[in-house]
Design a protein around this motif. Structure first.
Motif, mmCIF file in Angstrom:
data_model
loop_
_atom_site.group_PDB
_atom_site.id
_atom_site.type_symbol
_atom_site.label_atom_id
_atom_site.label_comp_id
_atom_site.label_asym_id
_atom_site.label_seq_id
_atom_site.Cartn_x
_atom_site.Cartn_y
_atom_site.Cartn_z
ATOM 1 N N HIS A 74 0.852 -1.197 0.000
ATOM 2 C CA HIS A 74 0.000 0.000 0.000
ATOM 3 C C HIS A 74 0.886 1.245 0.000
ATOM 4 O O HIS A 74 2.033 1.182 0.429
ATOM 5 C CB HIS A 74 -0.936 -0.006 1.226
ATOM 6 C CG HIS A 74 -0.214 -0.069 2.533
ATOM 7 N ND1 HIS A 74 0.218 -1.254 3.101
ATOM 8 C CD2 HIS A 74 0.179 0.907 3.398
ATOM 9 C CE1 HIS A 74 0.821 -1.006 4.252
ATOM 10 N NE2 HIS A 74 0.815 0.294 4.451
ATOM 11 N N HIS B 234 1.986 5.318 0.943
ATOM 12 C CA HIS B 234 1.836 6.405 1.923
ATOM 13 C C HIS B 234 2.415 7.665 1.315
ATOM 14 O O HIS B 234 3.423 7.611 0.605
ATOM 15 C CB HIS B 234 2.619 6.116 3.219
ATOM 16 C CG HIS B 234 2.004 5.066 4.093
ATOM 17 N ND1 HIS B 234 0.832 5.254 4.783
ATOM 18 C CD2 HIS B 234 2.418 3.808 4.403
ATOM 19 C CE1 HIS B 234 0.545 4.162 5.481
ATOM 20 N NE2 HIS B 234 1.490 3.264 5.261
ATOM 21 N N HIS C 282 4.808 0.205 0.458
ATOM 22 C CA HIS C 282 5.436 -0.829 1.271
ATOM 23 C C HIS C 282 4.424 -1.878 1.727
ATOM 24 O O HIS C 282 3.225 -1.725 1.541
ATOM 25 C CB HIS C 282 6.187 -0.204 2.468
ATOM 26 C CG HIS C 282 5.309 0.277 3.589
ATOM 27 N ND1 HIS C 282 5.815 0.557 4.836
ATOM 28 C CD2 HIS C 282 3.982 0.531 3.662
ATOM 29 C CE1 HIS C 282 4.836 0.960 5.622
ATOM 30 N NE2 HIS C 282 3.716 0.951 4.945
ATOM 31 N N GLU D 271 3.764 -4.522 5.295
ATOM 32 C CA GLU D 271 4.126 -4.777 6.693
ATOM 33 C C GLU D 271 3.395 -6.056 7.106
ATOM 34 O O GLU D 271 2.170 -6.068 7.140
ATOM 35 C CB GLU D 271 3.658 -3.606 7.557
ATOM 36 C CG GLU D 271 4.201 -2.262 7.101
ATOM 37 C CD GLU D 271 3.322 -1.087 7.528
ATOM 38 O OE1 GLU D 271 3.691 -0.436 8.518
ATOM 39 O OE2 GLU D 271 2.288 -0.833 6.902
ATOM 40 N N GLN E 77 1.308 1.346 16.035
ATOM 41 C CA GLN E 77 1.680 2.224 14.928
ATOM 42 C C GLN E 77 1.046 3.587 15.125
ATOM 43 O O GLN E 77 -0.165 3.719 15.300
ATOM 44 C CB GLN E 77 1.312 1.655 13.568
ATOM 45 C CG GLN E 77 1.931 2.525 12.457
ATOM 46 C CD GLN E 77 1.929 1.885 11.085
ATOM 47 O OE1 GLN E 77 0.965 1.992 10.351
ATOM 48 N NE2 GLN E 77 3.026 1.219 10.731
HETATM 49 MN MN MN Z 1 1.909 1.256 6.063
#
Ligand code: MN
Length: 294
Positions: free
Chosen positions: A65, A67, A109, A111, A125
């Protein structure tokens, strides 16, 4: 710095209970605050508590996704996260490690949370906003392993991991962040007290991980775990543990006072910038930095 003993103790502005949310590809987590609270926690946008003892609730993870316009800060306390990005970075955030990722003009990125043998995984987060003149800065990471995060004992009852900011003259390893954040992981023994100076004018909150505590000296209110305390302005905080060990994150930073336009993982100042980001993501021009292994 002024004498913390003479400055006013910050009162409680609000207590926000975290609520269950599903994110990524189906990760069950608790959200302490997010888009619905904007601009109340300025410069902070979101805090997720993704502690779990059930791998079925997190193995799907957060696949690829984008950012833009923000920083995402991952702090692990159990298990680990495998991450990989559009710059070619690939690594593991282990228990006790911090990854302070400045997405700036754009990063894509993934995760993926993983557990060890006990099935547990957990971390937090935080999304930190960037001001208009830094939203399109080049992406940057500060990755700090647990061994490089100092633990300080300001008194016999208190232990603090200093991720950013300063406690008892010891500075945390995360530095040069635009909003001048402080990020502390604080543990207090039963009935112990922690007093700490905070920069007046900076927004500050505490998120309770375990135990119960009083977070001011006026209201007498006792705050349970999985709740967030939003502080009023002032020069210091005073926190007292109840009958069990208390653990909380204490975070503060300089407010931006700018308009917020938020679409999923992208946070800009206006709708036009959001539309441009979505269009660039769709046509493959979102990532501005070179791809080293194209
Ligand atoms: Mn992220």
């Amino acid at each position: 710095m002024s004498d913390p003993g003479s400055s006013p103790i910050r009162g409680l502005e609000a207590i926000l209970p975290s609520r269950e949310t599903i994110e990524g590809a189906g990760v069950h987590l608790r959200r302490a605050f997010g888009a619905t609270e904007v601009p109340r926690l300025d410069p902070f946008l979101l805090l997720d508590d993704f502690r779990s003892q059930n791998p079925a609730e997190f193995v799907a993870g957060f696949p690829w996704h984008p950012h833009r316009g923000i920083e995402t800060v991952t702090y692990m306390i159990d298990g680990f996260v495998e991450h990989e990005d559009s710059i070619g970075n690939k690594g593991v955030i282990r228990s006790g490690d911090v990854q302070w990722m400045t997405a700036g003009n754009g990063i894509i990125h993934q995760e993926m949370p993983k557990h060890l043998n006990d099935g547990r995984m957990g971390g937090f987060q935080l999304w930190v906003n960037l001001p208009a003149d830094h939203k399109m800065m080049d992406p940057r990471y500060q990755e700090v392993q647990a061994a490089h995060i100092p633990q300080v004992n300001p008194s016999k009852d208190v232990a603090v991991h200093v991720i950013a900011g300063q406690v008892s003259g010891v500075r945390g390893p995360v530095r040069d962040i635009v909003v001048e954040p402080e990020y502390l992981d604080v543990r207090i023994q039963p009935h112990g007290v922690f007093e700490h100076p905070l920069t007046p004018g900076h927004r500050a909150f505490a998120y309770v991980l375990a135990g119960r505590g009083r977070f001011d000296d006026a209201s007498g209110e006792v705050v349970d775990s999985e709740n967030l305390v939003l502080f009023r302005d002032g020069g210091r905080v005073r926190v007292e543990a109840m009958d069990r060990p208390l653990r909380f994150l204490l975070v503060s930073g300089k407010p931006l006072h700018e308009p917020v336009a938020w679409w999923g993982p992208i946070v800009m100042n206006n709708r036009r910038e959001l539309e441009a980001a979505v269009e660039e993501f769709q046509n493959g021009t979102f990532v501005k930095h070179p791809r080293p292994h194209a």
